[in-house]
Design a protein around this motif. Sequence first.
Motif, PDB file in Angstrom:
ATOM      1  N   SER A  51       8.943  50.322 -24.007  1.00 10.58           N
ATOM      2  CA  SER A  51       8.603  48.934 -24.297  1.00 10.58           C
ATOM      3  C   SER A  51       7.571  48.794 -25.403  1.00 10.58           C
ATOM      4  CB  SER A  51       8.152  48.227 -23.016  1.00 10.58           C
ATOM      5  OG  SER A  51       9.280  48.067 -22.161  1.00 10.58           O
ATOM      6  N   ALA A  52       6.960  49.891 -25.823  1.00 10.30           N
ATOM      7  CA  ALA A  52       6.016  49.856 -26.943  1.00 10.30           C
ATOM      8  C   ALA A  52       6.710  50.142 -28.275  1.00 10.30           C
ATOM      9  CB  ALA A  52       4.895  50.871 -26.720  1.00 10.30           C
ATOM     10  N   ARG A  53       7.946  50.623 -28.226  1.00  9.43           N
ATOM     11  CA  ARG A  53       8.696  50.928 -29.458  1.00  9.43           C
ATOM     12  C   ARG A  53       9.234  49.644 -30.071  1.00  9.43           C
ATOM     13  NH1 ARG A  53      13.160  55.109 -28.394  1.00  9.43           N
ATOM     14  NH2 ARG A  53      13.349  54.881 -30.641  1.00  9.43           N
ATOM     15  N   GLU A  54       9.897  49.784 -31.218  1.00  7.63           N
ATOM     16  CA  GLU A  54      10.499  48.617 -31.865  1.00  7.63           C
ATOM     17  C   GLU A  54      11.544  48.015 -30.927  1.00  7.63           C
ATOM     18  OE1 GLU A  54      13.177  52.009 -32.799  1.00  7.63           O
ATOM     19  OE2 GLU A  54      11.016  51.777 -32.802  1.00  7.63           O
ATOM     20  N   PRO A  55      11.734  46.696 -30.988  1.00  4.29           N
ATOM     21  CA  PRO A  55      12.639  46.029 -30.035  1.00  4.29           C
ATOM     22  C   PRO A  55      14.059  46.578 -30.024  1.00  4.29           C
ATOM     23  CG  PRO A  55      11.321  44.413 -31.195  1.00  4.29           C
ATOM     24  CD  PRO A  55      11.047  45.744 -31.844  1.00  4.29           C
ATOM     25  N   ALA A  56      14.563  47.081 -31.131  1.00  4.83           N
ATOM     26  CA  ALA A  56      15.936  47.585 -31.169  1.00  4.83           C
ATOM     27  C   ALA A  56      16.122  48.864 -30.356  1.00  4.83           C
ATOM     28  CB  ALA A  56      16.372  47.823 -32.614  1.00  4.83           C
ATOM     29  N   ALA A  57      15.026  49.538 -29.981  1.00  3.92           N
ATOM     30  CA  ALA A  57      15.124  50.771 -29.199  1.00  3.92           C
ATOM     31  C   ALA A  57      15.449  50.497 -27.740  1.00  3.92           C
ATOM     32  CB  ALA A  57      13.816  51.558 -29.288  1.00  3.92           C
ATOM     33  N   GLY A  58      15.212  49.266 -27.296  1.00  2.43           N
ATOM     34  CA  GLY A  58      15.438  48.908 -25.903  1.00  2.43           C
ATOM     35  C   GLY A  58      14.166  48.371 -25.286  1.00  2.43           C
ATOM     36  N   ARG A  59      14.267  47.980 -24.041  1.00  2.00           N
ATOM     37  CA  ARG A  59      13.129  47.419 -23.328  1.00  2.00           C
ATOM     38  C   ARG A  59      13.305  47.608 -21.831  1.00  2.00           C
ATOM     39  NH1 ARG A  59      10.623  47.618 -27.075  1.00  2.00           N
ATOM     40  NH2 ARG A  59       9.584  46.083 -28.320  1.00  2.00           N
ATOM     41  N   VAL A  60      12.184  47.622 -21.121  1.00  2.01           N
ATOM     42  CA  VAL A  60      12.170  47.551 -19.670  1.00  2.01           C
ATOM     43  C   VAL A  60      11.459  46.247 -19.322  1.00  2.01           C
ATOM     44  CG1 VAL A  60      11.428  48.631 -17.520  1.00  2.01           C
ATOM     45  CG2 VAL A  60      12.051  50.061 -19.482  1.00  2.01           C
ATOM     46  N   PHE A  61      12.044  45.515 -18.390  1.00  2.00           N
ATOM     47  CA  PHE A  61      11.485  44.222 -17.998  1.00  2.00           C
ATOM     48  C   PHE A  61      11.273  44.153 -16.490  1.00  2.00           C
ATOM     49  CE2 PHE A  61      14.218  43.269 -21.677  1.00  2.00           C
ATOM     50  CZ  PHE A  61      13.301  42.662 -22.524  1.00  2.00           C
ATOM     51  N   ARG A  62      10.250  43.419 -16.122  1.00  2.00           N
ATOM     52  CA  ARG A  62      10.046  42.983 -14.741  1.00  2.00           C
ATOM     53  C   ARG A  62      10.757  41.635 -14.650  1.00  2.00           C
ATOM     54  NH1 ARG A  62       5.578  39.989 -13.230  1.00  2.00           N
ATOM     55  NH2 ARG A  62       4.577  40.653 -15.163  1.00  2.00           N
ATOM     56  N   ILE A  63      11.597  41.458 -13.637  1.00  2.00           N
ATOM     57  CA  ILE A  63      12.306  40.198 -13.449  1.00  2.00           C
ATOM     58  C   ILE A  63      11.438  39.299 -12.581  1.00  2.00           C
ATOM     59  CG2 ILE A  63      14.396  39.084 -12.582  1.00  2.00           C
ATOM     60  CD1 ILE A  63      15.758  41.887 -12.808  1.00  2.00           C
ATOM     61  N   VAL A  64      11.134  38.122 -13.100  1.00  2.00           N
ATOM     62  CA  VAL A  64      10.318  37.152 -12.381  1.00  2.00           C
ATOM     63  C   VAL A  64      11.170  35.912 -12.117  1.00  2.00           C
ATOM     64  CG1 VAL A  64       8.243  35.713 -12.476  1.00  2.00           C
ATOM     65  CG2 VAL A  64       8.211  38.007 -13.476  1.00  2.00           C
ATOM     66  N   ALA A  65      11.198  35.492 -10.858  1.00  2.00           N
ATOM     67  CA  ALA A  65      11.905  34.274 -10.471  1.00  2.00           C
ATOM     68  C   ALA A  65      10.966  33.465  -9.598  1.00  2.00           C
ATOM     69  CB  ALA A  65      13.187  34.597  -9.729  1.00  2.00           C
ATOM     70  N   GLY A  66      10.878  32.189  -9.883  1.00  2.00           N
ATOM     71  CA  GLY A  66       9.925  31.373  -9.145  1.00  2.00           C
ATOM     72  C   GLY A  66       8.529  31.864  -9.460  1.00  2.00           C
ATOM     73  N   SER A  67       7.781  32.188  -8.444  1.00  2.00           N
ATOM     74  CA  SER A  67       6.391  32.605  -8.658  1.00  2.00           C
ATOM     75  C   SER A  67       6.162  34.102  -8.473  1.00  2.00           C
ATOM     76  CB  SER A  67       5.470  31.838  -7.704  1.00  2.00           C
ATOM     77  OG  SER A  67       5.817  32.148  -6.368  1.00  2.00           O
ATOM     78  N   GLY A  68       7.249  34.889  -8.365  1.00  2.00           N
ATOM     79  CA  GLY A  68       7.018  36.305  -8.113  1.00  2.00           C
ATOM     80  C   GLY A  68       8.018  37.234  -8.757  1.00  2.00           C
ATOM     81  N   SER A  69       7.669  38.504  -8.733  1.00  2.00           N
ATOM     82  CA  SER A  69       8.530  39.555  -9.272  1.00  2.00           C
ATOM     83  C   SER A  69       9.589  39.908  -8.242  1.00  2.00           C
ATOM     84  CB  SER A  69       7.701  40.797  -9.599  1.00  2.00           C
ATOM     85  OG  SER A  69       6.740  40.490 -10.575  1.00  2.00           O
ATOM     86  N   VAL A  70      10.839  40.026  -8.707  1.00  2.00           N
ATOM     87  CA  VAL A  70      11.954  40.283  -7.800  1.00  2.00           C
ATOM     88  C   VAL A  70      12.682  41.588  -8.101  1.00  2.00           C
ATOM     89  CG1 VAL A  70      12.271  37.821  -7.332  1.00  2.00           C
ATOM     90  CG2 VAL A  70      13.607  38.921  -9.159  1.00  2.00           C
ATOM     91  N   GLY A  71      12.348  42.234  -9.242  1.00  2.00           N
ATOM     92  CA  GLY A  71      13.017  43.478  -9.589  1.00  2.00           C
ATOM     93  C   GLY A  71      12.797  43.856 -11.034  1.00  2.00           C
TER      94      GLY A  71
END
Length: 168
Positions: A51-71
Amino acid sequence: MDTSSLQLVPWAEDDFWLLLRQNEPVMTEHLGGPETEAKLQERHQRYLALSAREPAAGRVFRIVAGSGSVGTIAFWERVWKDEEVYETGWGILPEFQGRGLAAQAARAVIVHASVHGARRHLHAFPSLGHAASNAVCRKAGFVLLGESEFEYPPGQWHTCNDWRAVLA
């Protein structure tokens, strides 16, 4: 829970707890089983580095729905059948499964990879027996290309479905 406000938040140092939650046997059944805490620490560092590399390399995300993290959901570079593509994978915590969150997050990753990526295709490789992940692919707009032999984790081969989304 309001799922209309689903967000993908870039992976951060404080997100290690999600890896611990996703390391439970029910979450790793189709991924080769739980990992040691040392392996999880290595994974966390890889997620931070990606996630610190250039955006084209890919990304890891925390999924947030409502007020919390779900995955979590991610996409990364790989070569598949002699083509440079992206691969994606996700995990929704058990208490939030069955609400369409993974499909919604997968659609958001398709959009993100289309905008920021440099590759034409995004693949997902759920095992044949993982009905929920195969349904996510279908609902997110991936096209089933057929069955393939896939190595994950390293050294463990299994038959999976090869789903592909075309990136704009």
